[in-house]
Every structure is written in structure tokens, then in C-alpha cells.
Scaffold this motif. Structure first.
Motif, PDB file in Angstrom:
ATOM      1  N   GLY A   1      36.926  41.044  43.755  1.00 52.47           N
ATOM      2  CA  GLY A   1      37.895  42.032  43.716  1.00 52.47           C
ATOM      3  C   GLY A   1      38.071  41.816  42.416  1.00 52.47           C
ATOM      4  O   GLY A   1      37.639  42.893  41.416  1.00 52.47           O
ATOM      5  N   ARG A   2      38.359  40.834  41.561  1.00 56.05           N
ATOM      6  CA  ARG A   2      38.692  40.490  40.204  1.00 56.05           C
ATOM      7  C   ARG A   2      37.256  40.551  39.412  1.00 56.05           C
ATOM      8  O   ARG A   2      37.614  41.442  38.015  1.00 56.05           O
ATOM      9  N   SER A   3      36.511  40.265  39.724  1.00 56.58           N
ATOM     10  CA  SER A   3      34.751  40.436  38.686  1.00 56.58           C
ATOM     11  C   SER A   3      34.510  42.349  38.872  1.00 56.58           C
ATOM     12  O   SER A   3      34.838  43.095  37.549  1.00 56.58           O
ATOM     13  N   LEU A   4      34.577  42.872  39.687  1.00 51.76           N
ATOM     14  CA  LEU A   4      34.778  44.757  39.654  1.00 51.76           C
ATOM     15  C   LEU A   4      36.150  45.317  38.664  1.00 51.76           C
ATOM     16  O   LEU A   4      36.319  45.992  37.660  1.00 51.76           O
ATOM     17  N   GLY A   5      36.911  44.190  38.865  1.00 56.66           N
ATOM     18  CA  GLY A   5      38.427  45.130  38.351  1.00 56.66           C
ATOM     19  C   GLY A   5      37.586  44.536  36.382  1.00 56.66           C
ATOM     20  O   GLY A   5      38.281  45.427  35.904  1.00 56.66           O
ATOM     21  N   ILE A   6      37.868  43.504  36.414  1.00 55.35           N
ATOM     22  CA  ILE A   6      37.562  43.679  34.759  1.00 55.35           C
ATOM     23  C   ILE A   6      36.643  43.830  34.813  1.00 55.35           C
ATOM     24  O   ILE A   6      36.209  44.312  33.287  1.00 55.35           O
ATOM     25  N   SER A   7      35.543  44.323  35.156  1.00 59.17           N
ATOM     26  CA  SER A   7      34.153  44.596  34.427  1.00 59.17           C
ATOM     27  C   SER A   7      34.040  46.827  34.392  1.00 59.17           C
ATOM     28  O   SER A   7      34.159  47.244  33.315  1.00 59.17           O
ATOM     29  N   MET A   8      35.125  47.126  35.425  1.00 60.46           N
ATOM     30  CA  MET A   8      34.952  48.614  35.520  1.00 60.46           C
ATOM     31  C   MET A   8      36.531  48.273  34.036  1.00 60.46           C
ATOM     32  O   MET A   8      35.955  49.866  33.818  1.00 60.46           O
TER      33      MET A   8
ATOM     34  N   ILE B   1      25.009  42.174  43.482  1.00 56.21           N
ATOM     35  CA  ILE B   1      24.414  43.294  43.035  1.00 56.21           C
ATOM     36  C   ILE B   1      24.730  44.342  44.628  1.00 56.21           C
ATOM     37  O   ILE B   1      24.674  45.527  44.179  1.00 56.21           O
ATOM     38  N   PHE B   2      25.307  44.281  45.020  1.00 52.48           N
ATOM     39  CA  PHE B   2      25.573  45.601  46.393  1.00 52.48           C
ATOM     40  C   PHE B   2      27.097  46.326  45.929  1.00 52.48           C
ATOM     41  O   PHE B   2      27.025  47.142  46.286  1.00 52.48           O
ATOM     42  N   LEU B   3      27.721  45.188  44.944  1.00 55.07           N
ATOM     43  CA  LEU B   3      28.993  46.174  44.402  1.00 55.07           C
ATOM     44  C   LEU B   3      27.934  47.015  43.460  1.00 55.07           C
ATOM     45  O   LEU B   3      28.992  47.787  42.981  1.00 55.07           O
ATOM     46  N   ALA B   4      27.113  46.458  42.683  1.00 54.56           N
ATOM     47  CA  ALA B   4      26.750  47.349  42.150  1.00 54.56           C
ATOM     48  C   ALA B   4      25.875  48.117  42.234  1.00 54.56           C
ATOM     49  O   ALA B   4      26.270  49.553  41.920  1.00 54.56           O
ATOM     50  N   LEU B   5      25.564  48.364  43.608  1.00 56.24           N
ATOM     51  CA  LEU B   5      25.217  49.363  44.464  1.00 56.24           C
ATOM     52  C   LEU B   5      25.607  50.544  44.525  1.00 56.24           C
ATOM     53  O   LEU B   5      26.270  51.607  44.448  1.00 56.24           O
TER      54      LEU B   5
END
Lengths: 290, 228
Positions: free
Chosen positions: B27-34, B212-216
Motif C-alpha cells: 500500500g505504501r509503495s502504491l501510495g508513494i509512487s501514485m 508486478i501484480f500491482l503494476a498490472l
């Protein structure tokens, strides 16, 4: 048509805020409403890789109601974080450099809190025939034999400093040692260095704690474990607020009292005993071990 | 080879069981990168249009420089941001070093050249006739830009996805200015780096697969929105 572009932007915004919301919620459940202070400690990798900090962190946070941020770095980098005032307290293991750090005015005092011994580990076959020698003689023989490679941390860490000290004590100039063909500078933490030495079936110098924690994953055995020079003392140093006014000296002192308190000293002494069948750290609250 | 297979199984296990620590890190990876990608897009779409629609001396050189910065090494950005925000540095007073905020900033610096460069080149592909028609119909500068941007929306979206990909996969900045603090600045890539150094290869591989799954998921979502 334009709405599609706007639509996708809106979607991104919504998704982002959703994710941030989730992350935010996660954080707020972890830390109750009054915003907690954060204390930053830079710790040597050997204390981190054994899992000791992961074990002590929640206890400290609960006892003092503060959020502890643990950063792992070799002693060289940890001292540099301290010099720049980016952390409030450091736990490292390189006596001479720690004393220098305090003389320069960056640290308050050096408080030893635990020790163990460095080990020279290597392949069971012991190609250089150094088993059982004292460390200085073992290094001398390694240099003379030239058979059997040696993986060095090569990262200016406390362990790397100890290794250089042994080379000096053995009568060699470190710059000459570095040039030897069998000498490999890994430039990485203790764990990866052990893995590299295992892959290459080479010798290396390691602290006891990390070696025990990695023992199951690597194909190396203890070759040399006796010698006064192998003593490895871990100490905590609060960063001097006179040099870096923004550092949190009170919280830093709390952490040092915590580490040297009788209960925590006992926990440090018992840490890993059950898992590895021997003591990883010997507590030495505030005093230099003899 | 067995490690890769076990890593794959472990990845599925971690996703299915909603492992709290992994979910938090993801969640943190996604939040920061988005966030970094969104903020960079908000800056870059207008800025790229501005650069493309205006002729000024040195424009070609500027575009060359932007394209050169596609190759910006993440550790260099990390080092630059570190020196800037370290307490001894010029922005040390903000007390932002080792926080997610400064990671967002670092990633923005990293992907801004990519977004700018790709959006400018997307705009260059627009048929001049559309431009001329819009102008002859009396469109204002802003309206012309809007018309052209609408034409190239797929390429712009591709640029944003590319930027997001670079942001979520980088490790240099996250490690150097985030500090990989458990529960605060640890993201998937820094967790992979730590777990690998601890010899936990399966867990590292599993985390890589989750990334990779998140990126998908993100790509599919963005494309869906685009096609609706």
C-alpha cells in the motif's frame, strides 16, 4: 472526448487518495491520537541483521510512547548520519572511531551495552591451514600461502575496521593487502558478505551474532575464534545537541537508559539463545568489558 | 530454479492470506509512487505543452537535455535529495529526510524528464492540419492545446504509465532518502533489497511478483478508464 482525459485524471486522484487513506489509516492505528515524537537511531548492520532491533523496538516504543525509526548502516555511514545530525543516537562498534567522533564534539558519551567476539570463518576444508591459530598469525599465513581467498566487507564498517586492525597487527600494510589477487572487497553488509564468502568458499571476518543468524543459509564453519583482538564491543552514543541543535537529546538518553537497564540487559543476554543454542551478545551495561 | 517456483507460491500465499505487513508495504509503495506520478503529471502536462507550443531559442537544446535525463541514475537523484534535505543541508530545517514525503519528491524529480520528454514527442506527432484548423476557427492558445492534448491522450497516458513504472520500481531513492524504516518508509523495492541481503530469497522473489501484480492492476485500471 476531453472528459476522458479528465476522467482518467480523476480516477488517478481517487485511487491515490484511496490508497493514501488506507496507508493513513494503517499509520493512525499504529500510533494513537496525540502525535508521537519520532526518535531516529542509526544502527550497525550486525545488530540489525540478527533481528535484535526488531525485538527491542516495540518494547521501547511502548515504554516511552515514542515512535522509534531504526536505520541500518555500516558504522562509517552511521557515524556520518550522526555528524550531519540526521539521527539522534547511534549504536556502533568501532572504539577508536567512536572516541574520535566524541573528541570532534559530535557525540556526547560512549556507552558500551553489549559485546561478543569476531570470528574468522571459512570453508570446512581450510585450504590455507589456519585453523586454531591466533588471528594475527592466521592473517600472516593467509598472506604467505596465498591459497584460499578472503572476502572483506570493504565498506568502512566497524567489522571492516577490525579487519584492518588485524592486518596491521599482523605486520602488513593494508594497501598492499588490498592489491592481493585473492583479496575480494565486497562493499556490502555482513549478511551479504557471508553469502558471498560461502558462494566463493572463501574466508571472512564476521561478528558472532550475524554468523549464527546466517549459519543455516551458508556453507562456512568457524576457523578462528580465540584472540584478544577479536573482542567486539557495541556502544550507543547520543548525538551532541551543541553541534546539531535539532537532535532530540532527551529521547536519545531515554534509549540509552533503556538499553542499559537491568531488564533489557537480561533480554539482550538471552536474545537468540533458544534459537541458536548459544549467546549472541553478552550484556555489559555501561562498562568496558575486560 | 526451485527458489523461483517457491517464490511464486509464496507470492500467491501472501496475496491470498492478505499478510498484514506485506499489504502495508505494498500500500505504501502504491501510495508513494501514485502520488509522485500524479503530481509530476500535473506539472508536466502543462509544462510540456508550454514548451511544445512556444518557439524560443535553445528549445532544441532543452529537449535534448530533457531526453538525456531519461538516463538519470536513481542513486544520483537519491544522493542529491539526501544532501538537500540532510539537517546539515540547505533544506535541513524542513525535517523531511527519512519520511515518505521526501521519497515522493525524489521520485517526482526522477520521472519529470520522462513525462516531459514523452509528452513533447507525443505532441510532435499531431497532424499539423488539426492545429491549423483549430487556429483558423479562432481557438485561443489554451483551446488549441486542449484540442491537441485530446488527440494524443493515449500517448500521454502511456507516458504516465511509464513514469509510474519507473517510480514504483526504483530502489535508489527510496533507500537513500527513505531509510527503509519498518512501518514508515519501507516500500516493496527496499524490502526486497533488505530481504535479499538477509538471504530470504523466496520472500524477495514473492515481493517482486507482488510489485508486478500491482503494476498490472494499475495499468488495467487506467486503460479501462481511458477506453470507456
Amino acid at each position: 472526448m476531453r472528459y476522458k482525459v479528465i476522467g482518467s485524471l480523476v480516477a488517478v486522484i481517487v485511487l491515490t487518495s484511496l490508497v493514501l487513506g488506507v496507508v493513513g489509516c494503517g499509520d493512525s492505528t499504529a500510533s494513537p491520537l496525540p502525535p508521537q515524537e519520532r526518535l531516529r537511531v542509526a544502527t550497525t548492520t550486525s545488530l540489525y541483521d540478527t533481528g535484535l532491533w526488531g525485538y527491542l523496538e516495540p518494547m521501547f516504543e511502548e515504554q516511552y510512547n515514542v515512535e522509534l525509526d531504526v536505520m541500518y548502516a555500516g558504522t562509517g555511514k552511521a557515524l556520518e548520519y550522526g555528524r550531519r545530525g540526521d539521527v539522534d543516537v547511534i549504536t556502533v562498534h568501532s572504539k577508536a572511531r567512536e572516541e574520535q567522533f566524541i573528541i570532534e564534539g559530535y557525540g556526547v558519551t560512549r556507552v558500551p551495552f553489549a559485546y561478543n567476539y569476531f570470528l574468522i570463518v571459512g570453508p570446512a576444508a581450510d585450504p590455507a591451514g589456519i585453523r586454531g591459530l591466533i588471528p594475527e598469525d592466521a592473517f600472516k599465513k593467509l598472506m604467505e600461502a596465498g591459497s584460499g581467498s578472503f572476502v572483506s566487507r570493504g565498506d568502512d564498517s566497524g567489522t571492516h575496521g577490525k579487519e584492518k586492525a588485524i592486518w596491521t597487527a599482523a605486520g602488513f600494510d593494508y594497501e598492499t593487502v588490498r592489491k592481493a589477487e585473492w583479496y575480494i572487497e565486497g562493499g556490502t553488509g555482513m549478511g551479504p558478505t557471508l553469502m558471498m564468502a560461502s558462494e566463493k568458499q572463501a574466508y571472512t571476518l564476521t561478528d558472532t551474532g550475524t554468523f549464527l543468524a546466517y549459519k543455516g543459509k551458508i556453507d562456512l564453519v568457524v576457523i578462528v575464534d580465540k584472540g584478544d583482538i577479536l573482542l567486539n564491543v557495541y556502544s550507543a552514543i547520543a548525538i551532541n545537541p551543541e553541534e546539531n541543535p535539532k537532535t532530540k537529546i532527551d529521547l536519545a538518553n531515554n534509549l540509552i537508559s533503556f538499553l542499559t537497564s537491568p531488564e533489557i540487559q537480561e533480554l539482550i543476554g538471552n536474545y537468540g539463545v533458544e534459537e541458536y543454542g548459544m549467546q549472541l551478545f553478552t550484556p555489559c551495561a555501561g562498562a568496558e568489558p575486560q | 530454479m526451485t527458489e523461483i517456483w517457491q517464490g511464486f507460491i509464496k507470492a500467491i500465499e501472501l496475496i491470498v492470506s492478505l499478510d498484514p505487513e506485506v499489504m502495508e508495504i505494498a500500500g505504501r509503495s502504491l501510495g508513494i509512487s501514485m502520488t509522485s506520478c500524479l503530481l509530476a503529471s500535473l506539472v508536466c502536462i502543462p509544462l510540456a505543452s508550454l514548451i511544445y507550443f512556444h518557439n524560443f531559442p535553445g528549445k532544441r537544446v532543452l529537449i535534448n537535455i530533457i531526453q538525456t535525463f531519461f538516463s538519470l541514475p536513481t542513486v544520483c537523484v537519491g544522493l542529491f535529495v539526501f544532501v538537500l534535505f540532510s539537517r546539515a543541508g540547505p533544506l535541513g530545517g524542513t525535517n523531511l529526510l527519512f519520511t515518505p514525503t521526501v521519497m515522493v519528491l525524489g521520485q517526482m524529480i526522477l520521472i519529470t524528464p520522462i513525462l516531459l520528454g514523452l509528452i513533447i514527442s507525443a505532441l510532435s506527432g499531431v497532424d499539423k492540419a488539426i492545429l491549423d484548423t483549430a487556429i483558423s476557427l479562432g481557438a485561443s492558445g489554451f483551446q488549441v492545446a486542449a484540442v491537441v492534448l485530446r488527440e494524443v491522450r493515449y500517448a500521454v497516458l502511456a507516458a504516465i504509465i511509464m513514469g509510474f513504472g519507473r517510480a514504483i520500481s526504483e530502489v535508489g531513492i527510496a533507500l537513500m532518502v527513505g531509510g527503509n524504516i519498518r512501518g514508515f518508509t519501507r516500500v516493496i523495492t527496499t524490502a526486497i533489497s533488505l530481504e535479499t541481503s538477509k538471504g530470504e530469497l523466496e520472500l524477495s522473489l514473492a515481493l517482486g511478483m507482488i510489485l508486478i501484480f500491482l503494476a498490472l492492476v494499475v495499468n488495467v485500471t487506467l486503460n479501462r478508464v481511458q477506453q470507456r
